[in-house]
Design a protein around this motif. Structure first.
Motif, PDB file in Angstrom:
ATOM      1  N   GLU A  76       0.819  -1.210   0.000  1.00 26.91           N
ATOM      2  CA  GLU A  76       0.000   0.000   0.000  1.00 26.91           C
ATOM      3  C   GLU A  76       0.860   1.270   0.000  1.00 26.91           C
ATOM      4  N   ILE A  77       2.168   1.117   0.188  1.00 24.10           N
ATOM      5  CA  ILE A  77       3.078   2.267   0.260  1.00 24.10           C
ATOM      6  C   ILE A  77       3.812   2.357  -1.066  1.00 24.10           C
ATOM      7  N   ARG A  78       3.289   3.176  -1.951  1.00 24.84           N
ATOM      8  CA  ARG A  78       3.862   3.296  -3.298  1.00 24.84           C
ATOM      9  C   ARG A  78       4.185   4.756  -3.571  1.00 24.84           C
ATOM     10  N   PRO A  79       5.390   5.202  -3.203  1.00 26.91           N
ATOM     11  CA  PRO A  79       5.747   6.613  -3.408  1.00 26.91           C
ATOM     12  C   PRO A  79       5.775   6.968  -4.891  1.00 26.91           C
ATOM     13  N   VAL A  80       5.188   8.120  -5.215  1.00 23.30           N
ATOM     14  CA  VAL A  80       5.171   8.603  -6.593  1.00 23.30           C
ATOM     15  C   VAL A  80       5.486  10.092  -6.581  1.00 23.30           C
ATOM     16  N   GLY A  81       5.824  10.628  -7.745  1.00 21.30           N
ATOM     17  CA  GLY A  81       6.061  12.058  -7.859  1.00 21.30           C
ATOM     18  C   GLY A  81       7.173  12.368  -8.828  1.00 21.30           C
ATOM     19  N   ASP A  82       7.273  13.651  -9.171  1.00 16.86           N
ATOM     20  CA  ASP A  82       8.336  14.130 -10.050  1.00 16.86           C
ATOM     21  C   ASP A  82       9.431  14.737  -9.190  1.00 16.86           C
ATOM     22  N   GLY A  83      10.583  14.106  -9.174  1.00 15.12           N
ATOM     23  CA  GLY A  83      11.700  14.629  -8.403  1.00 15.12           C
ATOM     24  C   GLY A  83      11.746  14.035  -6.998  1.00 15.12           C
ATOM     25  N   TRP A  84      12.923  14.121  -6.389  1.00 13.84           N
ATOM     26  CA  TRP A  84      13.144  13.443  -5.115  1.00 13.84           C
ATOM     27  C   TRP A  84      12.268  14.003  -4.003  1.00 13.84           C
ATOM     28  N   ARG A  85      12.022  15.320  -4.008  1.00 14.45           N
ATOM     29  CA  ARG A  85      11.253  15.912  -2.919  1.00 14.45           C
ATOM     30  C   ARG A  85       9.807  15.402  -2.920  1.00 14.45           C
ATOM     31  N   GLU A  86       9.187  15.354  -4.093  1.00 12.17           N
ATOM     32  CA  GLU A  86       7.818  14.860  -4.178  1.00 12.17           C
ATOM     33  C   GLU A  86       7.735  13.386  -3.797  1.00 12.17           C
ATOM     34  N   VAL A  87       8.733  12.618  -4.189  1.00 10.12           N
ATOM     35  CA  VAL A  87       8.718  11.190  -3.869  1.00 10.12           C
ATOM     36  C   VAL A  87       8.900  10.976  -2.370  1.00 10.12           C
ATOM     37  N   LEU A  88       9.799  11.734  -1.748  1.00 12.96           N
ATOM     38  CA  LEU A  88       9.975  11.597  -0.300  1.00 12.96           C
ATOM     39  C   LEU A  88       8.721  12.039   0.447  1.00 12.96           C
ATOM     40  N   ARG A  89       8.060  13.072  -0.041  1.00  9.26           N
ATOM     41  CA  ARG A  89       6.804  13.488   0.591  1.00  9.26           C
ATOM     42  C   ARG A  89       5.742  12.392   0.436  1.00  9.26           C
ATOM     43  N   SER A  90       5.675  11.822  -0.758  1.00 11.75           N
ATOM     44  CA  SER A  90       4.727  10.736  -0.984  1.00 11.75           C
ATOM     45  C   SER A  90       5.049   9.536  -0.114  1.00 11.75           C
ATOM     46  N   LEU A  91       6.333   9.224   0.030  1.00  6.72           N
ATOM     47  CA  LEU A  91       6.751   8.136   0.916  1.00  6.72           C
ATOM     48  C   LEU A  91       6.237   8.376   2.331  1.00  6.72           C
ATOM     49  N   ALA A  92       6.447   9.580   2.839  1.00  2.00           N
ATOM     50  CA  ALA A  92       6.021   9.907   4.196  1.00  2.00           C
ATOM     51  C   ALA A  92       4.507   9.822   4.344  1.00  2.00           C
ATOM     52  N   GLU A  93       3.789  10.383   3.400  1.00  2.00           N
ATOM     53  CA  GLU A  93       2.331  10.447   3.518  1.00  2.00           C
ATOM     54  C   GLU A  93       1.677   9.081   3.341  1.00  2.00           C
ATOM     55  N   THR A  94       2.177   8.266   2.412  1.00  2.00           N
ATOM     56  CA  THR A  94       1.575   6.946   2.213  1.00  2.00           C
ATOM     57  C   THR A  94       1.920   6.000   3.360  1.00  2.00           C
ATOM     58  N   THR A  95       3.111   6.152   3.934  1.00  2.00           N
ATOM     59  CA  THR A  95       3.450   5.348   5.103  1.00  2.00           C
ATOM     60  C   THR A  95       2.555   5.714   6.279  1.00  2.00           C
ATOM     61  N   ARG A  96       2.348   7.002   6.472  1.00  2.00           N
ATOM     62  CA  ARG A  96       1.460   7.458   7.552  1.00  2.00           C
ATOM     63  C   ARG A  96       0.034   6.949   7.334  1.00  2.00           C
ATOM     64  N   GLN A  97      -0.445   7.035   6.110  1.00  2.00           N
ATOM     65  CA  GLN A  97      -1.800   6.562   5.815  1.00  2.00           C
ATOM     66  C   GLN A  97      -1.926   5.072   6.104  1.00  2.00           C
ATOM     67  N   ALA A  98      -0.924   4.292   5.704  1.00  2.00           N
ATOM     68  CA  ALA A  98      -0.961   2.848   5.956  1.00  2.00           C
ATOM     69  C   ALA A  98      -0.986   2.558   7.452  1.00  2.00           C
ATOM     70  N   ALA A  99      -0.206   3.324   8.229  1.00  2.00           N
ATOM     71  CA  ALA A  99      -0.180   3.117   9.674  1.00  2.00           C
ATOM     72  C   ALA A  99      -1.497   3.512  10.329  1.00  2.00           C
ATOM     73  N   HIS A 100      -2.165   4.511   9.785  1.00  2.00           N
ATOM     74  CA  HIS A 100      -3.471   4.882  10.318  1.00  2.00           C
ATOM     75  C   HIS A 100      -4.515   3.806  10.004  1.00  2.00           C
ATOM     76  N   GLU A 101      -4.391   3.161   8.850  1.00  2.00           N
ATOM     77  CA  GLU A 101      -5.343   2.122   8.487  1.00  2.00           C
ATOM     78  C   GLU A 101      -5.045   0.801   9.193  1.00  2.00           C
ATOM     79  N   HIS A 102      -3.786   0.600   9.549  1.00  2.00           N
ATOM     80  CA  HIS A 102      -3.357  -0.620  10.248  1.00  2.00           C
ATOM     81  C   HIS A 102      -2.517  -0.177  11.458  1.00  2.00           C
ATOM     82  N   GLU A 103      -3.182   0.163  12.551  1.00  2.00           N
ATOM     83  CA  GLU A 103      -2.476   0.773  13.680  1.00  2.00           C
ATOM     84  C   GLU A 103      -1.316  -0.080  14.185  1.00  2.00           C
TER      85      GLU A 103
END
Length: 226
Positions: A76-103
């Motif tokens: 469920e953690i699939r970082p996407v984006g253009d450039g390293w900054r967007e991908v790292l932000r996506s990594l952080a946000e999708t990891t957080r979302q996964a942890a909220h869905e699976h505490e």
């Protein structure tokens, strides 16, 4: 040989078809409902309608089951984006979302690297986006983002659990401590802290997470630009 490399035993249609995917799906169902303490091979076998010993044809024990559960959620953690900054932000946000869905995931993140196929695919996507960054800086950058996210989600999940245990949300808890803090700050012993508590903006968890992530990404950008 790691669990991801071992072939599954031949499927037995009777009394119930079984494979690692079904076992992991049942374990995640238990953990999502009642936390990791609800996960045991006996309980998973009960959900699947098979005897506990049958699971040992697929798993060496509970530790392998937990590894498989974590790797399944990494899908469920699939970082996407253009450039390293967007991908790292996506990594952080999708990891957080996964942890909220699976505490329960918050309790298992960190420590030694996850080496399952989904975790490796997540790592490949992130590292590929950092191709323009010096090779010696890549893992420290990823580790810094992971550490920020893990710390943030563990705090957020701890607050959720405290709310469920006490029946008191964060605002009510803070309000209950208001008189104590007013008396304490009136002593003049903590002037800097009193100023922040009284005058600073009180941000919700989403805003706090995004702002802290911006601070971190700004620092990474300044460092790699040298």
């Amino acid at each position: 040989m790691l669990v991801w490399e071992r072939p599954e035993p031949p499927n037995r249609p009777v009394p119930a078809p079984l494979n690692r995917e079904r076992i992991v799906r049942a374990a995640i169902q238990l953990a999502d409902a009642d936390g990791l303490e609800a996960v045991s091979l006996r309980k998973v076998a009960g959900v699947l309608g098979v005897g506990p010993m049958r699971l040992y044809s697929y798993l060496a024990g509970k530790e392998e089951l937990l590894d498989l559960m974590v790797d399944a959620v990494h899908a469920e953690i699939r970082p996407v984006g253009d450039g390293w900054r967007e991908v790292l932000r996506s990594l952080a946000e999708t990891t957080r979302q996964a942890a909220h869905e699976h505490e329960w995931l918050a309790d298992l993140l960190g420590g030694r690297p996850q080496l399952g196929p989904h975790a490796l695919a997540r790592g490949e996507a992130v590292v590929a986006a950092l191709g323009a960054v010096d090779v010696d800086d890549i893992m420290p950058v990823v580790t810094a983002v992971d550490a920020y996210v893990i710390g943030a989600v563990r705090r957020e999940i701890a607050e959720r659990r405290a709310e469920r245990a006490t029946g008191m949300d964060e605002k009510r808890w803070q309000a209950s401590l208001g008189p104590y803090l007013e008396r304490t700050f009136a002593t003049g012993r903590f002037p800097a802290l009193a100023t922040v508590v009284r005058d600073a903006a009180h941000l919700d968890a989403d805003h706090t997470f995004r702002l802290g992530l911006d601070f971190l990404l700004d620092g990474i950008e300044a460092r790699i630009a040298k």
